[in-house]
Design a protein around this motif. Sequence first.
Motif, PDB file in Angstrom:
ATOM      1  N   GLN A 268      40.561  72.017  31.245  1.00 28.98           N
ATOM      2  CA  GLN A 268      41.281  72.577  32.404  1.00 28.98           C
ATOM      3  C   GLN A 268      42.743  72.843  32.097  1.00 28.98           C
TER       4      GLN A 268
ATOM      5  N   PRO B 155      36.331  76.877  28.711  1.00 30.85           N
ATOM      6  CA  PRO B 155      37.260  77.495  29.655  1.00 30.85           C
ATOM      7  C   PRO B 155      36.783  78.882  30.063  1.00 30.85           C
TER       8      PRO B 155
ATOM      9  N   VAL C  35      36.606  76.303  34.660  1.00 25.87           N
ATOM     10  CA  VAL C  35      35.876  75.631  33.584  1.00 25.87           C
ATOM     11  C   VAL C  35      34.379  75.668  33.888  1.00 25.87           C
TER      12      VAL C  35
END
Length: 98
Positions: free
Chosen positions: A64, A9, A70
Amino acid sequence: MLVAFSVSPLGGESDSVAEAVADAVRVVRESGLPNETTSMFTTIEGDDWDELMDVVKRAVQAVQAHAPRVSLVLKADIRPGHTDQLHAKVERVEKFLS
């Protein structure tokens, strides 16, 4: 076929990515495909391109859920007719190290 990928992330609220990465690894493990996770990549093995890419896609979607952005790095070894390369490739190298 081997696919090694790293998904992480970006822009989330926490400095740690462990929870998001764990969700991605969970997707991989639940796929039932042979896999291995190291500190930098998760590698999955299968015969079907679409099946492998579906697992990668679902792993990305899992990450996500944690962040608005991402990062995905992917590397593939496409070698039809060869199986268990997840282990065999390492074993061939280890023979030279013994």
